[in-house]
Design an enzyme around this catalytic site. Sequence first.
Site, PDB file in Angstrom:
ATOM      1  N   LYS A  28       0.686  -1.237  -0.023  1.00 50.43           N
ATOM      2  CA  LYS A  28      -0.028  -0.201  -0.242  1.00 50.43           C
ATOM      3  C   LYS A  28       0.860   1.415   0.153  1.00 50.43           C
ATOM      4  CE  LYS A  28      -3.761  -2.467   2.210  1.00 50.43           C
ATOM      5  NZ  LYS A  28      -4.461  -2.922   3.363  1.00 50.43           N
ATOM      6  N   GLN A  72      -4.460  -1.059   9.492  1.00 47.41           N
ATOM      7  CA  GLN A  72      -4.158  -2.521   9.042  1.00 47.41           C
ATOM      8  C   GLN A  72      -4.977  -3.436   9.909  1.00 47.41           C
ATOM      9  OE1 GLN A  72      -3.331  -3.360   5.998  1.00 47.41           O
ATOM     10  NE2 GLN A  72      -3.802  -5.308   6.416  1.00 47.41           N
ATOM     11  N   ASP A  95     -11.109   2.671   4.098  1.00 39.06           N
ATOM     12  CA  ASP A  95     -11.611   1.516   4.170  1.00 39.06           C
ATOM     13  C   ASP A  95     -12.968   1.153   4.077  1.00 39.06           C
ATOM     14  OD1 ASP A  95      -9.218  -0.481   3.925  1.00 39.06           O
ATOM     15  OD2 ASP A  95      -8.975  -0.150   6.098  1.00 39.06           O
TER      16      ASP A  95
END
Length: 286
Positions: A28, A72, A95
């Site tokens: 990422k 994460q 997200d």
Amino acid sequence: MTAVGRRPGLAVVLVGHNPASEVYVRGKVKASEEVGIYSEQYTPAETATTTELLSLIESLNGRDDIDGILVQLPLPAQVDSKKVLMTVDPAKDIDGFHPVNVGLLSTQRPGLVPCTPAGVMEILRRSNIPIAGQEAVVVGRSDIVGKPVAMLLLNANATVTVCHSKTRDLPAVCQRGDILVAAIGRAGMITRDFVKPGATVIDVGINRISDPAEFQRLFAGNEKREEAFRAKGSVLAGDVHPEVSEMAGAITPVPGGVGPLTIAMLMYNTVKAAKMRRGFLAPELA
Ligand code: NDP
């Protein structure tokens, strides 16, 4: 694209040392460098508390130069993950996990859409797969993949069936799908008897195979995979058995299918968040 006058900013929070998470985060951060997104990484220790993480998220929420916050998963067991995710400002929730964004998606309003499901839709659109009026079957109902994929397919006018571990006669239900999305987390579970000939099959699963018998069940005779298995002792496999590629109309590979699109959509969401926060949302981004 409308110019917003500065680079979008991404903050990635990686707690502890989960090797798979470290690989994902590296991917990422690398992608954000490639597309010109400014990124910062925060790596609290494995022993971090919920309170410590909440105060980190709150400080990132308050920073104008940070447009997207990515926490994460998974977080260590002692951390209240839901509380941490709920604390991310919905406008920076790239997200798309915050209930505000879940609600915006289900009511078809502009918001931040979870990356893997958005990637699935992008693959379908760019491959010119018809969606409206088609039968779509999604196996898996997680908040991260199955449910939002089902919602996006419904919003695109597919007739959607969502399956899970309690679904009766799963192969027969799956066979109804013109589009079949597998998001289960069980290597090669979707065999040819689950699939309507000619169907479009999207394999979201990422499973690491290290058991030789399981490897043989999935990849016997595949020289490239056999070589990789010998060299590394493991390979990645999707939820769809490779035999399905012989009768599907179209199928995504694992690795190299939905995974890279997930990262691409994360970049897209970061730019989208930067624009939305400044009132620059172009209609094509809605
Ligand atoms: P979860 O474990 O959260 O959900 C799995 C779902 O599959 C559940 O709804 C479960 O049903 C269902 N399921 C499990 N076993 C069966 C079965 N035997 N029959 C029918 N349904 C079953 O997983 P995620 O949604 O987070 O992830 C799914 C897969 O996608 C994983 O392999 C993961 O690694 C991968 N993934 C890939 C990403 C990418 O970028 N490509 C991103 C995110 C995930 P129930 O609800 O009844 O328990």
